[in-house]
Design a protein around this motif. Structure first.
Motif, PDB file in Angstrom:
ATOM      1  N   UNK A   1      91.980   6.655  49.692  1.00  0.00           N
ATOM      2  CA  UNK A   1      93.133   7.383  50.436  1.00  0.00           C
ATOM      3  C   UNK A   1      92.524   8.281  51.081  1.00  0.00           C
ATOM      4  N   UNK A   2      91.741   9.150  50.385  1.00  0.00           N
ATOM      5  CA  UNK A   2      90.988  10.396  51.019  1.00  0.00           C
ATOM      6  C   UNK A   2      89.451  10.036  51.131  1.00  0.00           C
ATOM      7  N   UNK A   3      88.846   9.562  52.024  1.00  0.00           N
ATOM      8  CA  UNK A   3      87.478   9.261  52.047  1.00  0.00           C
ATOM      9  C   UNK A   3      86.717  10.251  51.746  1.00  0.00           C
ATOM     10  N   UNK A   4      85.622  10.473  50.748  1.00  0.00           N
ATOM     11  CA  UNK A   4      85.007  11.846  50.697  1.00  0.00           C
ATOM     12  C   UNK A   4      83.837  11.965  51.819  1.00  0.00           C
ATOM     13  N   UNK A   5      83.662  13.433  51.715  1.00  0.00           N
ATOM     14  CA  UNK A   5      82.549  13.751  52.761  1.00  0.00           C
ATOM     15  C   UNK A   5      81.216  13.292  52.265  1.00  0.00           C
ATOM     16  N   UNK A   6      80.595  12.602  53.246  1.00  0.00           N
ATOM     17  CA  UNK A   6      79.014  12.124  52.613  1.00  0.00           C
ATOM     18  C   UNK A   6      78.434  13.417  52.207  1.00  0.00           C
ATOM     19  N   UNK A   7      77.855  12.895  50.630  1.00  0.00           N
ATOM     20  CA  UNK A   7      77.180  13.945  50.109  1.00  0.00           C
ATOM     21  C   UNK A   7      76.043  13.334  49.462  1.00  0.00           C
ATOM     22  N   UNK A   8      74.673  13.655  49.587  1.00  0.00           N
ATOM     23  CA  UNK A   8      73.424  13.024  48.950  1.00  0.00           C
ATOM     24  C   UNK A   8      72.781  13.934  47.955  1.00  0.00           C
ATOM     25  N   UNK A   9      72.646  13.406  46.661  1.00  0.00           N
ATOM     26  CA  UNK A   9      72.143  14.337  45.706  1.00  0.00           C
ATOM     27  C   UNK A   9      70.641  14.789  46.249  1.00  0.00           C
ATOM     28  N   UNK A  10      70.631  16.103  46.023  1.00  0.00           N
ATOM     29  CA  UNK A  10      69.023  16.480  46.202  1.00  0.00           C
ATOM     30  C   UNK A  10      68.380  17.112  45.144  1.00  0.00           C
ATOM     31  N   UNK A  11      67.151  16.697  44.647  1.00  0.00           N
ATOM     32  CA  UNK A  11      66.639  17.010  43.280  1.00  0.00           C
ATOM     33  C   UNK A  11      65.080  17.284  43.370  1.00  0.00           C
ATOM     34  N   UNK A  12      64.667  18.150  42.747  1.00  0.00           N
ATOM     35  CA  UNK A  12      63.052  18.253  42.951  1.00  0.00           C
ATOM     36  C   UNK A  12      62.310  17.013  42.637  1.00  0.00           C
ATOM     37  N   UNK A  13      61.115  16.846  43.281  1.00  0.00           N
ATOM     38  CA  UNK A  13      60.359  15.728  42.733  1.00  0.00           C
ATOM     39  C   UNK A  13      59.711  15.804  41.361  1.00  0.00           C
ATOM     40  N   UNK A  14      60.094  15.080  40.582  1.00  0.00           N
ATOM     41  CA  UNK A  14      59.562  15.049  39.134  1.00  0.00           C
ATOM     42  C   UNK A  14      58.062  15.267  39.134  1.00  0.00           C
ATOM     43  N   UNK A  15      57.522  16.250  38.293  1.00  0.00           N
ATOM     44  CA  UNK A  15      55.878  16.298  38.265  1.00  0.00           C
ATOM     45  C   UNK A  15      55.813  16.168  36.838  1.00  0.00           C
ATOM     46  N   UNK A  16      54.783  15.374  36.643  1.00  0.00           N
ATOM     47  CA  UNK A  16      54.206  14.982  35.246  1.00  0.00           C
ATOM     48  C   UNK A  16      52.933  15.024  35.074  1.00  0.00           C
ATOM     49  N   UNK A  17      52.521  15.787  34.008  1.00  0.00           N
ATOM     50  CA  UNK A  17      50.898  15.826  33.869  1.00  0.00           C
ATOM     51  C   UNK A  17      50.226  14.697  33.326  1.00  0.00           C
ATOM     52  N   UNK A  18      51.013  13.735  32.715  1.00  0.00           N
ATOM     53  CA  UNK A  18      50.495  12.462  31.970  1.00  0.00           C
ATOM     54  C   UNK A  18      51.681  11.422  31.988  1.00  0.00           C
ATOM     55  N   UNK A  19      51.202  10.037  32.191  1.00  0.00           N
ATOM     56  CA  UNK A  19      52.093   9.073  31.757  1.00  0.00           C
ATOM     57  C   UNK A  19      52.916   9.195  30.304  1.00  0.00           C
ATOM     58  N   UNK A  20      52.191   9.724  29.589  1.00  0.00           N
ATOM     59  CA  UNK A  20      52.909   9.913  27.944  1.00  0.00           C
ATOM     60  C   UNK A  20      54.163  10.972  28.420  1.00  0.00           C
ATOM     61  N   UNK A  21      53.875  11.892  29.002  1.00  0.00           N
ATOM     62  CA  UNK A  21      55.050  12.948  29.186  1.00  0.00           C
ATOM     63  C   UNK A  21      56.257  12.445  30.057  1.00  0.00           C
TER      64      UNK A  21
END
Length: 204
Positions: free
Chosen positions: A42-62
């Motif tokens: 009924x009311x098409x939403x405004x296109x909105x694309x989620x913005x998030x920081x690029x994940x940074x990990x020191x190790x595979x375990x983390x």
């Protein structure tokens, strides 16, 4: 009514209640999803694309630690319920499992509504400049549509930001491309990209 008939009727009521509790929550979630899709129609939403920081990990375990902890918690929960069942708490365990089942589906319904409401009332932010750091095509999944995953350097954000955009024009961007982007804050959480203009060709 005889004692046997009373017991049979009580058992039938319990079975009907268990069936309603088993099927009701999934049907409720399906109804919520259908209602939200109807609202979008009924009311098409405004296109909105989620913005998030690029994940940074020191190790595979983390990187995998949250998943390992979640798996460990599930194993401990299952072991505890099995011990309780063996100790004579079968009926209590069944009730608990039904309650957890219902809570799971009701939580999913609530998450659907929150996600929909979050992008239905966006708060626009001042436009700012951005630079494309890189991009790659992303195929569609069960949770997300296909498109391009873009790494952006925003003028007022620390570190690279990641956004997935399902717009064919984005695939033509090149690293170094400068943009004027329109951003908005979600009603409850998150930063969203709502528009952009190319400022100049990609640097060679």
């Amino acid at each position: 009514m005889s004692l046997g008939g009373a017991l049979q009727e009580a058992g039938s009521r319990r079975r009907r209640a268990a069936l309603a509790l088993a099927l009701g929550p999934p049907m409720w979630l399906a109804s919520v999803r259908a209602w939200l899709e109807w609202q979008d129609g009924r009311h098409p939403p405004t296109p909105a694309f989620s913005v998030a920081p690029l994940p940074v990990s020191d190790s595979v375990g983390a990187l995998f630690l949250p998943w390992l902890l979640a798996a460990l918690a599930l194993v401990l929960l299952a072991a505890g319920l099995w011990w309780w069942w063996q100790r004579g708490g079968a009926r209590a365990v069944q009730r608990l499992l039904l309650a957890l089942w219902a809570l799971l589906w009701l939580s999913g319904s609530g998450a659907l509504w929150v996600s929909h409401a979050n992008t239905a009332q966006l708060a626009p932010l001042p436009a700012e400049q951005a630079r494309v750091l890189g991009l790659r095509p992303r195929p569609p999944t069960l949770r997300e549509v296909g498109g391009s995953e873009v790494l952006l350097e925003l003028a007022h954000s620390a570190g690279p930001q990641r956004v997935r955009i399902n717009d064919g024009r984005v695939a033509l961007w090149q690293p170094g491309q400068r943009l004027r982007v329109e951003l908005a804050q979600g009603r409850f959480y998150g930063l969203y990209l709502t528009g952009w203009d190319r400022l100049e060709p990609a640097s060679q």
